[in-house]
Structures are given as C-alpha cells and as structure tokens.
Design an enzyme around this catalytic site. Structure first.
Site, mmCIF file in Angstrom:
data_model
loop_
_atom_site.group_PDB
_atom_site.id
_atom_site.type_symbol
_atom_site.label_atom_id
_atom_site.label_comp_id
_atom_site.label_asym_id
_atom_site.label_seq_id
_atom_site.Cartn_x
_atom_site.Cartn_y
_atom_site.Cartn_z
ATOM 1 N N SER A 3 1.211 -7.485 -1.236
ATOM 2 C CA SER A 3 1.924 -8.547 -0.503
ATOM 3 C C SER A 3 1.056 -9.754 -0.197
ATOM 4 O O SER A 3 1.551 -10.775 0.260
ATOM 5 C CB SER A 3 2.568 -8.004 0.779
ATOM 6 O OG SER A 3 1.626 -7.878 1.796
ATOM 7 N N THR A 17 1.653 -4.641 4.170
ATOM 8 C CA THR A 17 1.480 -5.038 5.569
ATOM 9 C C THR A 17 0.816 -6.412 5.714
ATOM 10 O O THR A 17 0.939 -7.043 6.757
ATOM 11 C CB THR A 17 0.645 -3.991 6.332
ATOM 12 O OG1 THR A 17 -0.604 -3.845 5.661
ATOM 13 C CG2 THR A 17 1.358 -2.663 6.418
ATOM 14 N N ASP A 18 0.112 -6.875 4.679
ATOM 15 C CA ASP A 18 -0.642 -8.137 4.816
ATOM 16 C C ASP A 18 0.258 -9.306 5.226
ATOM 17 O O ASP A 18 -0.128 -10.133 6.048
ATOM 18 C CB ASP A 18 -1.337 -8.510 3.499
ATOM 19 C CG ASP A 18 -2.569 -7.667 3.220
ATOM 20 O OD1 ASP A 18 -2.813 -6.709 3.965
ATOM 21 O OD2 ASP A 18 -3.277 -7.972 2.245
ATOM 22 N N THR A 29 0.831 -1.208 0.000
ATOM 23 C CA THR A 29 0.000 0.000 0.000
ATOM 24 C C THR A 29 0.862 1.253 0.000
ATOM 25 O O THR A 29 0.467 2.287 -0.535
ATOM 26 C CB THR A 29 -0.913 -0.024 1.245
ATOM 27 O OG1 THR A 29 -1.718 -1.190 1.149
ATOM 28 C CG2 THR A 29 -1.813 1.182 1.329
HETATM 29 N N1 ASP Z 1 -2.751 -5.445 0.656
HETATM 30 C C1 ASP Z 1 -1.654 -4.547 0.938
HETATM 31 C C2 ASP Z 1 -0.371 -5.341 0.865
HETATM 32 O O1 ASP Z 1 -0.133 -6.120 1.763
HETATM 33 C C3 ASP Z 1 -1.844 -3.965 2.265
HETATM 34 C C4 ASP Z 1 -0.741 -3.061 2.746
HETATM 35 O O2 ASP Z 1 0.301 -2.890 2.182
HETATM 36 O O3 ASP Z 1 -0.997 -2.459 3.798
HETATM 37 O O4 ASP Z 1 0.375 -5.178 -0.077
#
Ligand code: ASP
Length: 358
Positions: free
Chosen positions: A71, A104-105, A22
């Site tokens: 991710s 973050t995932d 993100t």
């Molecule tokens: N879906 C995103 C990822 O993990 C969420 C994030 O980066 O916060 O790439």
C-alpha cells in the site's frame, strides 16, 4: 468475476475486497526474519479460504480482488476504483457488509477517502465497510492477518443496531472509524491503532459509539469521487530547520494545485517560506497548514494570523489533509460546473471541522 462487471451474486453475502498489503504478504524466511517480506502476494480468494472454516456456515462470503499491492504504492486511480466498487456494493441489496483487506502503510489515506466519499451512503444503507490488514505476513509464526480478517467479517455482519452503518477499521481486536486509524509506529505490532479512539470489537464501548454518532451526524453529504485522471495535484511539504524559499518556488513552476504545509509545533512554517507562499496564493495554489508532530490540532490563526485563504487542518494529519484537499478541490470544481457558489475552503472545512472522538 471481472472488477468492472457488477456483482451478480443474488443471495445475501459479505463482499471482501482485496487490496494487498502485509496481510497478503509472504516472507521467504518467515521463522528467521518475518519482517522481511513482499506484500500483496496472496490472492484474496486464498486469504478468505484460510479463515472460511471459522466463519458461521450461514455467512456467505464473496471475494473480489481490486488490487494486490504494497500500500505504499497506493495510487489515486486505485482509490477511484475502490471507491466506485464500494459505492456500487453499498447500493446492492444482496451485499450485507463489506470488508477491505489493505496494507497498513496508507490505510490512513484510504480510510479518510472512503469516509468522505461513501460515509453518508454507508450510514443510510445501514451497512458497515470494514478495512483491515496485518503487521505480519501471512506465513509468519503468529501471523495476525487471519484473526483480523475474522474480526472484520464478524463486525461487518453483526446486526445494524449494535453499531450504525459507516466506514470503520478493525485491527488487533479493536475497531474505530477508518478515518481515525493511522500507522504511528514503524515496527510495533499494534502500530495501526496507536492513540486512536477505538472500541473492543466484541463489546462496543458506548462512549466511543456516541462519538461515532456525532461524527456521522456532522457528515452531511458525501463528496464526489474524482475520475481516475481527475485528482487534483497536491503535495505535502515539511517545514524544518534550514528550510529554503526555493522549495516553494520550485513547486510554483509546476502545475501543482495545492500544498499541504506540515509545519513544526502547532503548524507554523519557516519564515523563509513567507514570501513564496504569498506568491503561491496569488497563483491560486490552495494552501493548508498542518503539524508535522503527528498529534494534536492545527488551529486557524495559531500560532500567527494565517495568510488569507490558507486553511488550518484541524485534527487532520498531513496525509489525511492531502486527501481532504484533493477531494475539496475536486468538489469545488464540480460545484462550479453546477453553478453552486462553494469554494474548496467550504468543502475542506466540512472534513476538517468534523468532531473528534475523545
Ligand atoms: N507495507 C505494507 C503495506 O502497507 C505494510 C502493511 O500492510 O502492514 O502494504
């Protein structure tokens, strides 16, 4: 610079590795709907360019794109690639610290992977590897990516006496061991660090730091990084009301090498799985029990005596236990080739038995 060519920069610098997420995301309607966006759209060079002005002039930054993905699509091949780049950078005298921008995932998985494969090396080289990301895409009002990136750059470049070399994560103004960071809320802006032991980035908390030192002292040796095609196949299965024996039987017809059993409560699994799990052990499938609750510890022989050979995950969540089991299975295969009598359980216990920072 191509990913496979070594970093040729000779002057001291911080290396920033872009993985996507993100923090590199773009929302088509950022004002109306910042949570509907595509992750992994902005190049790492551009992300670094956005914060460059706020970085001290004498801090040289070199950016390198390893991937630009959401991710949730993180792969074992990419982990291998990232691990090898980090390993190489840790031994490069010109690299003073490493920042990784990541979704973050699955930071939870990458954090544990880097600790288990590069944690000792980072400590020995007195270099910090800092993973960071964001909850809002880059073009959203109040995007948190730039401040997280600046905090990570700051922490990666502070002198080693403030905090030892190691694998950390920095997000929302707080830092923790990367292996302690996990996303535990679907939408909250501070989701990635909820309930993790952490410290404010601008004032290191001494009791947290002594916990970090205890973990690092217990981590005796980095595990080998599996080649891209060498990762053992391990699946996570969740026990639940109405669980069926067929779920386990199905996997026994595959070439799966390990199963993480995310049990209910303290990690007990449905009785319907008992006989097929005994069968799994006979077929040399590695079994690890963990808890689907998302918190607390899974202990050996609690709530009942374990099937012989099945390990309890300790404080490891299911996604972390999966990476730990893959690395342990791979390390045991390597040990066998080298004629060392170590089992996957010996290696797994080294990760699951690490002290927990309170
Ligand atoms: N879906 C995103 C990822 O993990 C969420 C994030 O980066 O916060 O790439």
């Amino acid at each position: 610079m191509s990913l496979h060519s070594p970093n040729t920069e000779q002057s001291p610098h911080i290396l920033i590795l872009g993985m996507g997420g993100t923090i590199a995301g773009i929302a088509p309607n950022p004002e109306q709907n910042p949570l509907q966006y595509r992750a992994g759209q902005v190049d790492i060079q551009d992300l670094v360019g956005q914060v460059q002005q706020a970085v001290p002039e004498n801090l040289k930054l070199i950016a390198r794109q390893v991937a630009n993905i959401n991710s949730r699509n993180m792969s074992e091949e990419l982990m291998t690639e990232l691990g090898l780049v980090v390993q190489q950078a840790l031994t490069d005298a010109a690299v003073k610290g490493i920042v990784i921008t990541h979704g973050t995932d699955t930071m939870e998985e990458t954090g544990l992977f880097l600790q288990a494969t590069c944690g000792k090396l980072a400590l020995k080289q007195s270099k910090r590897v800092i993973i960071t990301g964001s909850m809002l895409p880059g073009n959203a009002p109040h995007a948190d990516g730039p401040s997280n990136l600046l905090d990570a750059l700051g922490w990666a470049s502070t002198p080693p006496e403030n905090c030892p070399g190691g694998i950390y994560a920095v997000i929302s103004g707080r830092g923790c061991l990367a292996m302690d960071l996990a996303k535990r809320h679907a939408t909250a802006l501070n989701a990635p660090i909820q309930s993790s032991p952490s410290s404010a980035v601008n004032l290191i908390n001494p009791s947290w730091l002594s916990g970090v030192r205890a973990v690092q002292a217990a981590w005796i040796e980095d595990f080998p990084i599996p080649g891209a095609g060498d990762w053992p196949w391990v699946e996570i299965l969740t026990s639940h009301a109405g669980a069926r024996s067929q779920t386990i039987n199905h996997w026994l017809t595959s070439r799966v090498e390990g199963l993480i059993l995310a049990g209910s409560g303290s990690g007990g699994v449905h009785d319907a799985w008992k006989i097929p799990l005994e069968e799994a052990l006979l077929k040399q499938v590695a079994l690890v029990r963990t808890s689907r609750t998302g918190a607390g510890h899974t202990l050996a022989n609690i709530p009942e005596i374990d099937l012989a050979g099945c390990m309890a995950s300790g404080a490891l969540s299911a996604p972390r236990a999966r990476i730990a089991l893959q690395l342990a299975l791979y390390a045991a295969k390597q040990a066998k080739i080298e004629g060392k009598g170590l089992t996957w359980q010996d290696f797994f216990a080294r990760i699951a038995g690490l002290p927990v920072i309170q």
